[in-house]
Design a protein around this motif. Structure first.
Motif, mmCIF file in Angstrom:
data_model
loop_
_atom_site.group_PDB
_atom_site.id
_atom_site.type_symbol
_atom_site.label_atom_id
_atom_site.label_comp_id
_atom_site.label_asym_id
_atom_site.label_seq_id
_atom_site.Cartn_x
_atom_site.Cartn_y
_atom_site.Cartn_z
ATOM 1 N N GLY A 36 0.825 -1.205 0.000
ATOM 2 C CA GLY A 36 0.000 0.000 0.000
ATOM 3 C C GLY A 36 0.854 1.248 0.000
ATOM 4 O O GLY A 36 2.011 1.231 0.419
ATOM 5 N N THR A 40 1.547 -1.492 4.742
ATOM 6 C CA THR A 40 1.138 -2.823 4.294
ATOM 7 C C THR A 40 0.990 -3.731 5.504
ATOM 8 O O THR A 40 1.896 -3.807 6.345
ATOM 9 N N ARG A 67 -7.975 0.021 3.559
ATOM 10 C CA ARG A 67 -7.545 -0.090 2.163
ATOM 11 C C ARG A 67 -7.855 1.223 1.443
ATOM 12 O O ARG A 67 -7.072 1.697 0.627
ATOM 13 N N GLY A 72 -2.173 -1.549 2.050
ATOM 14 C CA GLY A 72 -2.277 -2.813 1.342
ATOM 15 C C GLY A 72 -2.401 -3.941 2.358
ATOM 16 O O GLY A 72 -1.921 -3.821 3.493
#
Length: 185
Positions: A36, A40, A67, A72
């Motif tokens: 992300g 993450t 999200r 992520g």
């Protein structure tokens, strides 16, 4: 129910790369593909563990909320499927559909990725910053099956909120508690 604690690896550790089959899409996925923009979350989970079942809904809520904020997510299942067939890729796909996973549910058949992350239990949570450096590892919250506390994701949410608000993540972190990863003999 066994009660295994996570290993609490050193903060700042770089996220080990992987290339694993996503049981939802049947495509190989890498760490870069799940990464992300803000951070993450790598979660070691499985289908059969009562500790994971207890927090499943909250995991899905967190993934759906964060999200959209640039994080992520990936769930990784590393158990020995010969002795735990309920965790097979086919059953993982069914489980992900039933619980509406909005993140890849990856199969670590060799168990190499669990070893690379030093994962010990399910659930085991690893939150990395935008440079894939570990900033949080440990429990979702204080809830456990049978302890009367409803899952709210407090510990993990506080770490993710710290990232969003450009604050330092507290280093006092509690280990996750769950079923041990079912290692191959």
């Amino acid at each position: 129910m066994s009660r295994t604690a996570s290993n609490m690896i050193r903060l700042g550790t770089k996220a080990p790369n992987f290339k694993l089959m996503d049981t939802i899409t049947d495509h190989l996925m890498t760490l870069d593909e799940v990464k992300g923009e803000r951070g993450t979350l790598i979660m070691f989970i499985c289908n059969h563990c009562p500790f994971v079942k207890h927090v499943n809904e909250e995991i899905v809520r967190i993934a759906n909320e964060y999200r959209q904020l640039g994080f992520g997510f990936a769930g990784i299942m590393s158990n020995d499927i010969k002795n735990y067939p309920q965790d097979s890729p086919e059953k993982m796909k069914e489980h992900a559909a039933k619980h509406q996973y909005s993140f890849p549910y990856l199969f670590d058949g060799t168990q190499e990725i669990a070893k690379a992350y030093d994962a010990a239990c399910t659930p085991d949570f690893y939150l990395f910053d935008d440079e894939l450096k570990l900033i949080y590892r440990g429990q979702l919250d204080d809830s456990r099956p049978g302890n009367g506390i409803h899952p709210n994701g407090r510990d993990l949410r506080e770490a993710m909120d710290a990232i969003l608000n450009n604050r330092k993540v507290a280093e006092d972190q509690k280990p996750s508690i769950g079923c041990n990863i079912k290692w191959k003999e």
